[in-house]
Design a protein around this motif. Structure first.
Motif, mmCIF file in Angstrom:
data_model
loop_
_atom_site.group_PDB
_atom_site.id
_atom_site.type_symbol
_atom_site.label_atom_id
_atom_site.label_comp_id
_atom_site.label_asym_id
_atom_site.label_seq_id
_atom_site.Cartn_x
_atom_site.Cartn_y
_atom_site.Cartn_z
ATOM 1 N N PRO A 43 0.833 -1.208 0.000
ATOM 2 C CA PRO A 43 0.000 0.000 0.000
ATOM 3 C C PRO A 43 0.857 1.241 0.000
ATOM 4 N N LEU A 44 0.397 2.258 -0.750
ATOM 5 C CA LEU A 44 1.143 3.492 -0.835
ATOM 6 C C LEU A 44 0.964 4.290 0.436
ATOM 7 N N SER A 45 2.019 4.934 0.891
ATOM 8 C CA SER A 45 1.921 5.796 2.064
ATOM 9 C C SER A 45 0.983 6.946 1.764
ATOM 10 N N THR A 46 0.122 7.275 2.724
ATOM 11 C CA THR A 46 -0.850 8.347 2.504
ATOM 12 C C THR A 46 -0.187 9.705 2.401
ATOM 13 N N SER A 47 1.074 9.779 2.812
ATOM 14 C CA SER A 47 1.766 11.059 2.715
ATOM 15 C C SER A 47 2.654 11.149 1.487
ATOM 16 N N SER A 48 2.638 10.096 0.651
ATOM 17 C CA SER A 48 3.501 10.098 -0.526
ATOM 18 C C SER A 48 2.956 11.042 -1.583
ATOM 19 N N PRO A 49 3.835 11.544 -2.469
ATOM 20 C CA PRO A 49 3.365 12.429 -3.544
ATOM 21 C C PRO A 49 2.317 11.774 -4.425
ATOM 22 N N THR A 50 2.429 10.444 -4.616
ATOM 23 C CA THR A 50 1.445 9.762 -5.454
ATOM 24 C C THR A 50 0.065 9.855 -4.840
ATOM 25 N N CYS A 51 -0.019 9.706 -3.502
ATOM 26 C CA CYS A 51 -1.317 9.790 -2.835
ATOM 27 C C CYS A 51 -1.847 11.214 -2.866
ATOM 28 N N THR A 120 -0.682 17.270 -13.730
ATOM 29 C CA THR A 120 -0.789 17.448 -12.281
ATOM 30 C C THR A 120 0.049 16.423 -11.547
ATOM 31 N N ARG A 121 -0.042 15.188 -11.988
ATOM 32 C CA ARG A 121 0.725 14.123 -11.351
ATOM 33 C C ARG A 121 2.219 14.368 -11.495
ATOM 34 N N CYS A 122 2.653 14.804 -12.677
ATOM 35 C CA CYS A 122 4.078 15.056 -12.899
ATOM 36 C C CYS A 122 4.581 16.231 -12.055
ATOM 37 N N VAL A 123 3.749 17.257 -11.871
ATOM 38 C CA VAL A 123 4.175 18.397 -11.055
ATOM 39 C C VAL A 123 4.458 17.943 -9.621
ATOM 40 N N TYR A 124 3.612 17.046 -9.108
ATOM 41 C CA TYR A 124 3.831 16.534 -7.754
ATOM 42 C C TYR A 124 5.037 15.605 -7.677
ATOM 43 N N LEU A 125 5.241 14.802 -8.711
ATOM 44 C CA LEU A 125 6.252 13.750 -8.632
ATOM 45 C C LEU A 125 7.603 14.135 -9.216
ATOM 46 N N LEU A 126 7.612 15.001 -10.229
ATOM 47 C CA LEU A 126 8.863 15.386 -10.891
ATOM 48 C C LEU A 126 9.178 16.832 -10.526
ATOM 49 N N GLU A 127 9.709 17.040 -9.335
ATOM 50 C CA GLU A 127 9.887 18.390 -8.796
ATOM 51 C C GLU A 127 10.819 19.245 -9.656
ATOM 52 N N ALA A 128 11.934 18.675 -10.088
ATOM 53 C CA ALA A 128 12.897 19.453 -10.868
ATOM 54 C C ALA A 128 12.295 19.887 -12.204
ATOM 55 N N GLU A 129 11.591 18.992 -12.859
ATOM 56 C CA GLU A 129 10.975 19.330 -14.145
ATOM 57 C C GLU A 129 9.865 20.358 -13.965
ATOM 58 N N ALA A 130 9.132 20.264 -12.861
ATOM 59 C CA ALA A 130 8.071 21.245 -12.594
ATOM 60 C C ALA A 130 8.667 22.623 -12.347
ATOM 61 N N ALA A 131 9.758 22.672 -11.593
ATOM 62 C CA ALA A 131 10.405 23.954 -11.304
ATOM 63 C C ALA A 131 10.995 24.585 -12.554
#
Length: 366
Positions: A43-51, A120-131
């Motif tokens: 199970p994915l952690s509820t605090s993970s970026p994916t969640c 939206t998912r990539c912004v949360y998960l790919l921080e460098a690319e989002a910045a």
């Protein structure tokens, strides 16, 4: 040799063979169970970026399932899982840039919603690319707020909310503040209200939107009095923030509310909503007790929020006393804070110990 074995010996041999067979079967079943368990996805952690990304809704208001967010090939470009792994090792997958470039093409509403969801998912998960994105990218996403389909608008709001977590984009996103307020006020859609209000609550409040805020105040109050808990919480958080603005306080207090407005203070309400409503009441009480506000003689309509909370016929005192013994401690404490704010105007709170009898809502009989 077999001829010398007694019947009892044959029976013992059969029992031994049967026991070995059963034992081997049990071991095999145990092995299969362990192997199946090892194959199961943890199970994915509820605090993970994916969640966090799971808060986004799919096109048509559909909630994205967990498997939709697991590493897989995106609609444009390579596997997202590889993109995350590549960024983890200092590389740039180009996944987010491919998605943004694809958004410029002509697509049907479902495809646009899919692309926005993946952004939206990539912004949360790919921080460098989002910045590394640009203000033009923010404007491109913001242009989707004009789409005729509500599900695309909701996805665009979620994407802007994701980008608002990056400080350098906040001023650019603020340019859409009035548009978001307009959507909230003119479209009665709970999911859109939640997405829009979550975005606004994550941004600094610019002064230039105060006139528009006055116009949408009735809509915000209607959302607060709706039956959709998540939208209510987001609306009350925004109103609580607005209550701290001197030039907006009267507009809030004079806003018309339903006759059953005080039902929001009932014990049966969810604790999270009760807490936010009590914070709102405390800030309104403190605001109206400031010397600056009391220097003006204000007039309120009979169905106003002021009369519901602080008028002579208000039953707010009864609701507050019931909440002092609420099961949740933070609700108890906040109810006590509202009671204190009602009794003690800010300019005399530090000087008078007898102010608990000064407010008509709390006379000696009560």
């Amino acid at each position: 040799m077999g001829k010398n074995v007694s019947p009892l010996g044959h029976l013992n041999i059969r029992k031994s063979v049967l026991g070995l067979t059963i034992g081997a079967g049990a071991v095999y079943l145990l092995y299969k169970a362990i192997r199946t368990g090892m194959k199961c996805q943890q199970p994915l952690s509820t605090s993970s970026p994916t969640c966090i990304a799971r808060e986004c809704l799919g096109p048509g208001g559909r909630t994205w399932l967990q498997e939709d967010l697991l590493p897989k090939a995106s609609s444009v470009g390579g596997p997202t899982g590889l993109a995350i792994e590549r960024e983890r090792h200092g590389g740039d997958s180009g996944e987010l840039r491919r998605l943004l470039n694809s958004l410029e093409n002509r697509h049907d509403e479902y495809t646009k919603g899919m692309i926005l969801h993946n952004i939206t998912r990539c912004v949360y998960l790919l921080e460098a690319e989002a910045a590394a994105c640009t203000p033009d990218d923010i404007m491109l996403v913001g242009s989707m707020l004009d789409d005729k389909d509500n599900s695309v608008k909701i996805q665009a709001l979620n994407t802007l909310k994701a980008f608002s977590g990056i400080r350098k984009f906040r001023l650019k996103i603020q340019e859409h503040f009035i548009k978001v307020l307009e959507l909230i006020a003119t479209i009665w859609d709970s999911e859109l209200h939640i997405a829009g209000l979550r975005l606004l609550n994550n941004l600094p409040l610019p002064d230039f939107v105060h006139p528009q805020l006055r116009r949408v105040m009735p809509a915000l109050m209607e959302i607060l009095q709706s039956d959709y808990h998540l939208a209510q919480v987001q609306a009350i958080r925004l109103l609580s923030h607005l209550a701290q603005k001197n030039d907006l306080l009267y507009d809030i207090l004079n806003c018309q509310v339903h006759t059953n407005f005080l039902n929001l203070f009932q014990v049966k309400q969810p604790g999270s909503l009760l807490f936010e409503v009590l914070v709102f009441a405390e800030r309104l009480s403190e605001g109206r007790n400031t010397p600056h506000y009391r220097a003006v003689k204000w007039h309120y309509n009979e169905q106003s929020l002021h009369e519901a909370l602080f008028g002579e016929k208000s039953r707010l005192a009864d609701r507050l006393l019931a909440l002092v013994i609420h099961p949740e401690e933070e609700v108890q404490i906040q109810a006590c804070k509202v009671i204190v704010s009602l009794q003690c105007p800010q300019d005399i709170r530090g000087r008078s110990s007898s102010c608990m009898t000064g407010h008509p809502c709390f006379n000696s009989g009560e």
